[in-house]
Write a protein that holds these residues in place. Structure first.
Motif, short mmCIF file in Angstrom:
data_model
loop_
_atom_site.label_atom_id
_atom_site.label_comp_id
_atom_site.label_asym_id
_atom_site.label_seq_id
_atom_site.Cartn_x
_atom_site.Cartn_y
_atom_site.Cartn_z
N VAL A 1 91.15 84.77 27.01
CA VAL A 1 90.53 85.95 27.62
C VAL A 1 89.80 85.58 28.92
CG1 VAL A 1 88.65 87.61 27.26
CG2 VAL A 1 90.32 87.22 25.46
N PHE A 2 89.32 84.34 28.99
CA PHE A 2 88.56 83.93 30.17
C PHE A 2 89.41 83.17 31.20
CE2 PHE A 2 85.35 84.79 27.03
CZ PHE A 2 84.41 85.48 27.78
N SER A 3 90.73 83.25 31.06
CA SER A 3 91.54 82.42 31.96
C SER A 3 91.46 82.88 33.42
CB SER A 3 92.98 82.31 31.47
OG SER A 3 93.47 83.57 31.15
N ARG A 4 91.35 84.16 33.65
CA ARG A 4 91.22 84.59 35.04
C ARG A 4 89.87 84.14 35.62
NH1 ARG A 4 93.40 90.21 36.45
NH2 ARG A 4 91.66 91.08 35.31
N ASP A 5 88.83 84.26 34.81
CA ASP A 5 87.52 83.79 35.27
C ASP A 5 87.56 82.30 35.60
OD1 ASP A 5 86.64 86.31 34.85
OD2 ASP A 5 85.48 85.87 33.05
N LEU A 6 88.26 81.55 34.74
CA LEU A 6 88.34 80.10 34.99
C LEU A 6 89.07 79.82 36.31
CD1 LEU A 6 87.73 77.23 33.97
CD2 LEU A 6 90.02 77.20 33.00
N ASN A 7 90.12 80.59 36.58
CA ASN A 7 90.80 80.42 37.87
C ASN A 7 89.80 80.46 39.01
OD1 ASN A 7 93.33 80.32 36.78
ND2 ASN A 7 93.91 82.40 37.32
N VAL A 8 88.99 81.49 39.01
CA VAL A 8 88.04 81.66 40.11
C VAL A 8 87.00 80.55 40.11
CG1 VAL A 8 86.47 83.26 41.25
CG2 VAL A 8 88.41 84.15 40.00
N ILE A 9 86.51 80.19 38.94
CA ILE A 9 85.50 79.14 38.85
C ILE A 9 86.06 77.81 39.36
CG2 ILE A 9 84.15 77.74 37.20
CD1 ILE A 9 83.69 80.31 35.61
N PHE B 1 91.06 73.88 29.59
CA PHE B 1 89.80 74.50 30.02
C PHE B 1 88.78 73.45 30.47
CE2 PHE B 1 91.47 78.38 28.49
CZ PHE B 1 90.75 79.35 29.15
N PHE B 2 88.69 72.35 29.74
CA PHE B 2 87.70 71.34 30.12
C PHE B 2 88.06 70.72 31.47
CE2 PHE B 2 85.52 70.16 25.83
CZ PHE B 2 85.15 71.48 25.69
N GLN B 3 89.33 70.48 31.70
CA GLN B 3 89.74 69.93 33.01
C GLN B 3 89.37 70.89 34.13
OE1 GLN B 3 93.91 68.91 32.70
NE2 GLN B 3 93.49 67.15 31.40
N GLY B 4 89.62 72.16 33.89
CA GLY B 4 89.31 73.15 34.92
C GLY B 4 87.82 73.29 35.14
N LEU B 5 87.08 73.34 34.04
CA LEU B 5 85.65 73.55 34.13
C LEU B 5 84.95 72.35 34.76
CD1 LEU B 5 83.76 75.79 33.24
CD2 LEU B 5 83.35 74.54 31.14
N LEU B 6 85.37 71.15 34.39
CA LEU B 6 84.73 69.95 34.91
C LEU B 6 85.34 69.53 36.23
CD1 LEU B 6 84.61 68.15 31.49
CD2 LEU B 6 82.59 68.78 32.79
N LYS B 7 86.35 70.24 36.67
CA LYS B 7 87.08 69.92 37.91
C LYS B 7 87.44 68.45 37.94
CE LYS B 7 84.96 73.52 40.66
NZ LYS B 7 83.88 73.84 39.72
N ASN B 8 87.89 67.97 36.79
CA ASN B 8 88.17 66.54 36.68
C ASN B 8 89.47 66.36 35.91
OD1 ASN B 8 88.20 63.81 36.00
ND2 ASN B 8 85.97 63.73 35.94
N HIS C 1 79.81 85.02 43.54
CA HIS C 1 79.90 86.06 44.57
C HIS C 1 81.00 87.07 44.29
CE1 HIS C 1 77.40 83.46 47.33
NE2 HIS C 1 76.88 84.65 47.49
N LEU C 2 81.90 86.74 43.38
CA LEU C 2 82.93 87.71 43.01
C LEU C 2 82.54 88.48 41.75
CD1 LEU C 2 86.09 85.65 43.90
CD2 LEU C 2 85.36 87.77 44.96
N GLY C 3 81.28 88.33 41.36
CA GLY C 3 80.77 89.14 40.26
C GLY C 3 80.95 88.51 38.88
N ILE C 4 81.34 87.24 38.85
CA ILE C 4 81.51 86.57 37.56
C ILE C 4 80.19 85.90 37.17
CG2 ILE C 4 82.68 84.67 36.36
CD1 ILE C 4 85.10 85.27 38.14
N ASP C 5 79.78 86.10 35.92
CA ASP C 5 78.57 85.44 35.45
C ASP C 5 78.97 84.02 35.03
OD1 ASP C 5 76.29 84.58 34.25
OD2 ASP C 5 75.98 86.39 33.06
N THR C 6 78.98 83.10 36.00
CA THR C 6 79.59 81.79 35.76
C THR C 6 78.87 81.01 34.66
OG1 THR C 6 78.34 80.96 37.64
CG2 THR C 6 80.66 81.33 37.98
N GLU C 7 77.55 81.11 34.61
CA GLU C 7 76.83 80.34 33.59
C GLU C 7 77.23 80.80 32.20
OE1 GLU C 7 75.14 77.61 34.14
OE2 GLU C 7 75.55 77.88 36.27
N ARG C 8 77.39 82.11 32.05
CA ARG C 8 77.78 82.64 30.74
C ARG C 8 79.20 82.19 30.38
NH1 ARG C 8 79.98 87.64 30.39
NH2 ARG C 8 80.61 88.15 28.28
N VAL C 9 80.10 82.28 31.36
CA VAL C 9 81.49 81.88 31.10
C VAL C 9 81.56 80.39 30.75
CG1 VAL C 9 83.78 81.63 32.13
CG2 VAL C 9 82.44 83.70 32.57
#
Ligand SMILES: Nc1ncnc2c1ncn2[C@@H]1O[C@H](COP(=O)(O)OP(=O)(O)OP(=O)(O)O)[C@@H](O)[C@H]1O
Ligand SMILES: [Mg+2]
Lengths: 329, 262
Positions: free
Chosen positions: A205-213, A76-83, A222-230
């Motif tokens: 539970v948030f893996s699909r959201d992470l895909n989009v993020i 998750f951290f790799q995905g979130l930080l795009k690093n 723009h796809l309706g995900i509350d990114t800050e909350r996720v």
């Protein structure tokens, strides 16, 4: 495509079971498979029970959940930080925990005090990093990364100073920071495993959201995900998982870095498959590494962090070389 | 009722005033081009229409409802957005990326349905990306990637499609192809807004043009009304001759007066 991924998942489960069995059977006393099965189902002779239930099982369970937790948090951290260099420790959690542990060791607080201090300081550190990176309602991921590095450097210097001033406790601090499961008993499991397990499920539970993020925060919005909350949930839950695993097992490096990487190479970036796969592989890997840690130089125990780093370092170089070749092409 | 009604929109990034009172209404499903020089506020306008940015003053109504009052998911079912430029270094196939366009329609634990799959396929066929479905997006060319992103926005089944420079990475064949696709969408009752830099293609393909300068709309109307030598001078500070394209009978700008300008 789907079938293939399901197959990989199955393979990983088989590997995990093999790793668990292997770990339960080797050690000072060799344990045949039959005795292990007997003990699991409530039979078996009392020596076997004693060895497995009091010594090996708690250790194996803690190692498995720690491996899973670190790998899932790392993914998750790799995905979130795009690093790709990110791991669960990158935001300073590990140095916070080490700082807490060092204080506890210097104060002579014993195992539970140590674990509590490690846990509390890990969370405090991530909170400071979070506050530094928060700008209005937004969290800037790049700032967070930089703040994490800065705080880590600062903490490490204080730890070094503490070691310098407390010579007698130095080896204890060093040993703790390299990680290991030799002190694990059921009591650690009762408080770490639930946090790690619930944490991993929450993240999943948030893996699909992470895909989009991962394809862009703006587009996710723009796809309706509350990114800050996720983002906040992922940070908080990932930190809790990491803090609890570190508090029990110390700083076990590379697991949260390489397992997500290897897993991504095998099953791709889709987190709905990647997260469970990476969690299972991480569990298998750390159980195996811990088995080596307690057997290769027995009766001397090697910190498990040394084993994971010994596997992780070369792998990292392999990744670097591979990336370099990719750029040339 | 207007499909889109933008009222007195003001937006600032800190001290920089990017929109200074934008007003317009669009009543039909058509293709609207947004033109203007770099930094004139085109991207900012799109992001305010999509509800991603919130204006300091003014409002955007879509079919009578303020976009800022809608639930994020409802908004995502109504408005598709294709950003100016994006690249990420993760391995997702084109198919998976287009399927992400279905996010607003899926509940958290729901699997994609037949309906989602057919919507994705339709969007990919329309944008000529179906052949790329198993390729990783980070390994596509800029133009192929751009079309995949358009497909993703179409998979949202929006009523309003906002595109920020959708043809800037494309070769001339795909520029024409993408603009034709966008134009066809208007017949399917989709209102298309596209930020474009090619004035002549805008003239040929757009039904309506908004010309921006310094955070304001300085001219709007049909290409005939907007693409004039005077407006080009005002918006871009270039001396253009506007002649008629003899084939499409639309205004055509020629920049031969500016040879020595550099
Ligand atoms: N994130 C930001 N922070 C601060 N200022 C910004 C930001 N984004 C845009 N601006 C400023 O706002 C103004 C409008 O920018 P905008 O991106 O809307 O222009 P644009 O018309 O899309 O330009 P381009 O043709 O170059 O894409 C510019 O002056 C720009 O410098
Ligand atoms: Mg722009």
């Amino acid at each position: 495509m789907k079938v293939k991924k399901g197959f990989y998942l199955l393979i990983s489960i088989v590997i995990l079971i093999a790793s668990l069995m292997f770990s339960a059977s080797v050690g000072a006393v060799k344990m045949p498979l039959k005795s292990i099965v007997d003990v699991i189902f409530g039979d078996g002779n009392s020596t076997d029970k004693m060895i497995l239930l009091n010594l090996r099982f708690p250790r194996i369970i803690e190692a498995a959940f720690t491996g899973m937790g670190l790998s899932v948090a790392g993914t998750f951290f790799q995905g979130l930080l795009k690093n790709p260099m990110a791991d669960p420790y990158v935001l300073g959690i590990s140095s916070g925990a080490a700082f807490g542990a060092s204080i506890a060791i210097v104060l002579g607080l014993g195992i539970f005090g140590l674990q509590f201090f490690a846990f509390a300081f890990a969370l405090m550190t991530i909170y400071v990093v979070y506050i530094l990176a928060k700008k209005g309602p937004y969290i800037k991921m790049q700032t967070m990364l930089l703040a994490g590095i800065a705080i880590s450097a600062f903490m490490s210097s204080i730890i070094s100073l503490m070691m310098l001033l407390n010579h007698d406790e130095m080896s204890q601090i060093v040993f703790w920071t390299m990680g290991g499961f030799s002190l694990i008993s059921w009591s650690q499991i009762f408080y770490t495993v639930p946090i790690i397990l619930i944490g991993c499920i929450t993240l999943y539970v948030f893996s699909r959201d992470l895909n989009v993020i991962m394809t862009g925060e703006e587009i996710a919005e723009h796809l309706g995900i509350d990114t800050e909350r996720v983002k906040k949930i992922i940070l908080i839950v990932g930190s809790l998982i990491t803090a609890s695993s570190v508090s029990a097992g110390g700083i076990i490096g590379f697991v949260g870095l390489i397992v997500p990487h290897i897993s991504r190479l095998i099953v791709g970036s889709d987190n709905r498959f990647l997260v469970p796969f990476s969690g299972i592989v991480g569990a298998a890997f750390l159980v195996f590494a811990d088995t080596l840690a307690r057997t290769v130089m027995a009766p001397v125990e090697i910190p498990v962090g040394i084993i994971t780093a010994a596997c992780g370092g070369p792998f990292f170089i392999y990744l670097l070389v591979k990336n370099k070749n990719k750029e040339v092409k | 009722m207007s499909i889109v009604n933008v009222k007195d929109l003001h937006f600032s990034y800190g001290m920089i005033q990017a929109l200074k009172g934008v007003n317009f209404k669009i009543d039909d499903y058509k293709m609207v081009g947004i033109l203007g020089s770099n930094g004139s506020g085109k991207t900012t306008l799109l992001k305010n229409i999509s509800g991603y940015l919130k204006p300091s003053k003014g409002n955007v109504f879509i079919m009578g409802k303020s976009v800022y009052k809608m639930r994020a998911k409802d908004r995502a079912m109504l408005i598709g957005y294709v950003p100016q430029d994006m690249y990420f270094d993760f391995e997702f196939t084109s198919y998976d990326v287009v399927m992400m366009g279905r996010t607003p329609y899926l509940r958290r634990f729901q699997r994609e349905t037949e309906k989602d799959a057919s919507s994705v396929k339709e969007a990919m066929i329309l944008t000529n990306t179906w052949d790329l479905k198993d390729r990783y997006v980070n390994e596509l060319s800029g133009g192929q990637r751009q079309r995949v992103y358009i497909a993703r926005a179409l998979a949202q089944e929006p009523k309003i499609l906002l595109l920020d420079e959708p043809i800037s990475h494309l070769d001339v064949k795909y520029q024409i192809e993408v603009l034709s696709i966008l134009k066809q969408l208007t017949a399917k009752k989709i209102l298309v807004f596209a930020v474009l830099h090619d004035i002549n293609l805008s003239s040929q393909f757009c039904d309506f043009i908004l010309l921006m300068k310094d955070g304001e709309i300085i001219s709007m109307g049909t290409p005939n009304e907007v693409i004039t030598a005077e407006n080009m001078k005002m918006a871009f500070s270039v001396d253009a001759d506007v002649i008629r394209n003899p084939i499409t009978d639309t205004p055509l700008i020629v920049l031969s007066k500016n040879k020595g300008m550099i």
